[in-house]
Design an enzyme around this catalytic site. Structure first.
Site, mmCIF file in Angstrom:
data_model
loop_
_atom_site.group_PDB
_atom_site.id
_atom_site.type_symbol
_atom_site.label_atom_id
_atom_site.label_comp_id
_atom_site.label_asym_id
_atom_site.label_seq_id
_atom_site.Cartn_x
_atom_site.Cartn_y
_atom_site.Cartn_z
ATOM 1 N N SER A 175 -9.724 -1.025 6.841
ATOM 2 C CA SER A 175 -9.113 -0.878 5.513
ATOM 3 C C SER A 175 -8.333 -2.066 4.975
ATOM 4 O O SER A 175 -7.970 -2.063 3.796
ATOM 5 C CB SER A 175 -8.209 0.351 5.491
ATOM 6 O OG SER A 175 -8.987 1.499 5.306
ATOM 7 N N SER B 13 -9.585 1.118 2.615
ATOM 8 C CA SER B 13 -8.811 1.938 1.713
ATOM 9 C C SER B 13 -7.664 1.208 1.025
ATOM 10 O O SER B 13 -7.064 1.767 0.112
ATOM 11 C CB SER B 13 -8.241 3.137 2.490
ATOM 12 O OG SER B 13 -7.360 2.701 3.496
ATOM 13 N N LYS C 165 0.843 -1.206 0.000
ATOM 14 C CA LYS C 165 0.000 0.000 0.000
ATOM 15 C C LYS C 165 0.874 1.251 0.000
ATOM 16 O O LYS C 165 1.915 1.285 0.675
ATOM 17 C CB LYS C 165 -0.898 -0.032 1.236
ATOM 18 C CG LYS C 165 -1.957 1.051 1.299
ATOM 19 C CD LYS C 165 -2.851 0.841 2.519
ATOM 20 C CE LYS C 165 -3.985 1.851 2.613
ATOM 21 N NZ LYS C 165 -4.870 1.586 3.768
HETATM 22 N N1 GLN Z 1 -13.374 3.659 6.194
HETATM 23 C C1 GLN Z 1 -12.709 3.997 7.404
HETATM 24 C C2 GLN Z 1 -12.247 5.435 7.336
HETATM 25 O O1 GLN Z 1 -12.403 6.033 6.327
HETATM 26 C C3 GLN Z 1 -11.559 3.080 7.689
HETATM 27 C C4 GLN Z 1 -10.431 3.304 6.768
HETATM 28 C C5 GLN Z 1 -9.163 2.650 7.268
HETATM 29 O O2 GLN Z 1 -9.195 1.650 7.962
HETATM 30 N N2 GLN Z 1 -8.029 3.285 6.960
HETATM 31 O O3 GLN Z 1 -11.741 5.969 8.274
#
Ligand code: GLN
Length: 415
Positions: free
Chosen positions: A113, A89, A14
């Site tokens: 994510s 994400s 990532k």
């Molecule tokens: N969807 C959640 C957020 O936007 C989790 C994203 C993540 O785990 N980085 O904060």
């Protein structure tokens, strides 16, 4: 190359995990030309284990999102259906693994994510216990929640990658000094007698196909000696509200460092204030700006008590609730998300519906507990569905035990 445990296996990493001299843009224009001068600890460990790093993968900007649509280079698409999101994400890494472009991936998980992209793309995703995997070299979103985890095709591979990346690191102040050891043999442990807790009230959030698939998986587990009990966890509204106050508060502080001075892009201005304002306006996308505004608001002098401090005490209650439940059962099971992967663009104009997608995943994050997403079946459109297994702190082993059983029972086992 060489002879390490991951020798020859390719990795998609990532774009918020630092790889020395390579693009690590966090999905943001503000870091588009930035190259880290050092490797993240997990990257050092992958190199030592012999893995081949393929490159950085698309992500929601700074990890903020559930669809990988909020990216300066995105969106990433779902390899099972290119009109759908891969989850977020860490969507690029999950899609790369599902499509066979990379043998495994590393994502980061703050509130889902790693697990949601695993769910959407039909691969295995692990959120380790908070502190098990070093955050050194992970660009911070919400530091008290961020954790790096593997995306793999099988539970075996998840355990193998976890063994390599987990363990104490003096460069991370929240690193846990607990031995990790060999994890793959957990897959061979018996499932008979394992007690799985199901928070029935939460299941109302999930759609019909998701619930049918989840019940089928529970029945299959009961056939191999697992017993299923009802448990009570906090309401998803409390979980989401707590998460989105804490995560935005920490994000607004963490992202203050991107001011055009030390890192990344700069837009010129007459003085520091103008330069910084212009830089941040041009460098951050809409969702990141929304989070910074929310975070600055909940931390502001007049509101801190009503929002941030309240969220911190709600978080303590949530954590003790999870601990109490996990003293009566070994593992908590839910679906990973309320639905399978949704259509690209379908939630972009409605941030709250996007946040709602995190209803099942933010609980373990707030409690700092390990959680494993394992594919179970398909919905009526042929899109992957999955189960999320949550364990007690340092309880990754039993997640691998049960996850491997799910994999065998649902016909996904490869090893
Ligand atoms: N969807 C959640 C957020 O936007 C989790 C994203 C993540 O785990 N980085 O904060």
């Amino acid at each position: 190359g060489g002879s390490g445990p991951l020798a020859g296996f390719s990795a998609a990493v990532k774009a918020n995990i630092c790889v020395r001299g390579e693009p690590t843009d966090c999905g943001s224009r503000i870091l588009q030309d930035w190259r880290p001068p050092y490797d993240a600890t997990v990257v050092t460990r992958l190199r030592t284990a012999g893995a081949r790093l393929l490159g950085a993968t698309v992500m929601d900007e700074f990890g903020m999102g559930s669809s990988t649509e909020h990216s300066c280079v995105g969106p990433a698409r779902n390899p099972h259906d290119l009109t759908r999101v891969p989850g977020g994400s860490s969507g690029g890494a999950a899609a790369a693994v599902a499509a066979g472009l990379a043998y495994f991936g590393l994502g980061s998980d703050t509130g889902g994510s790693v697990r949601q992209p695993a769910h959407c793309c039909g691969v295995v995703g692990l959120l380790p216990t908070y502190g098990r995997v070093s955050r050194y070299g992970l660009v911070a979103y919400a530091s008290s929640l961020d954790q790096i985890g593997p995306l793999t095709r099988t539970v075996y591979d998840s355990a193998a990658v976890f063994e390599v990346i987990a363990g104490f690191d003096e460069k991370d102040a929240t690193s846990l000094d607990a031995p990790v050891g060999e994890m793959r043999s957990a897959m061979d442990r018996p499932t008979a007698g394992v007690v799985v807790g199901v928070p029935r009230a939460q299941l109302a959030l999930a759609d019909a196909d998701t619930n049918a698939d989840f019940e089928r998986t529970l029945l299959a587990l009961q056939d191999v000696g697992v017993s299923v009990v009802d448990v009570e966890l906090p309401d998803h509204r409390d979980l989401l509200a707590t998460y989105y106050v804490i995560a935005t508060a920490e994000a607004s502080t963490n992202l203050a460092r991107f001011d055009g001075v030390a890192y990344g892009a700069r837009v010129h201005g007459a003085d520091y204030g103008e330069m910084t304002g212009r830089t941040r306006d041009a460098g951050f996308g809409r969702e990141v700006k929304r989070r910074i505004l929310l975070g600055a608001f909940v931390l502001s002098a007049g509101h801190r008590g009503a929002f941030y401090d309240r969220a911190l005490s709600a978080r303590r209650r949530i954590r003790s609730r999870y601990e109490a439940v996990l003293s009566c059962c070994d593992v908590i099971a839910t679906p990973t998300a309320p639905t399978a992967a949704f259509l690209l663009g379908s939630k972009l104009d409605d941030p709250l519906s996007m946040y709602h997608n995190d209803a099942f995943t933010v609980g373990p994050s707030l409690a700092g507990l390990p959680a494993l997403t394992v594919p179970t079946g398909r919905d009526r459109d042929g899109m992957p569905l999955s189960i999320q297994l949550t364990g007690a702190a340092l309880g990754e082993g039993i997640l691998f035990t049960l996850g491997a059983a799910v994999e065998r029972l649902c016909g996904k086992g490869e090893t």
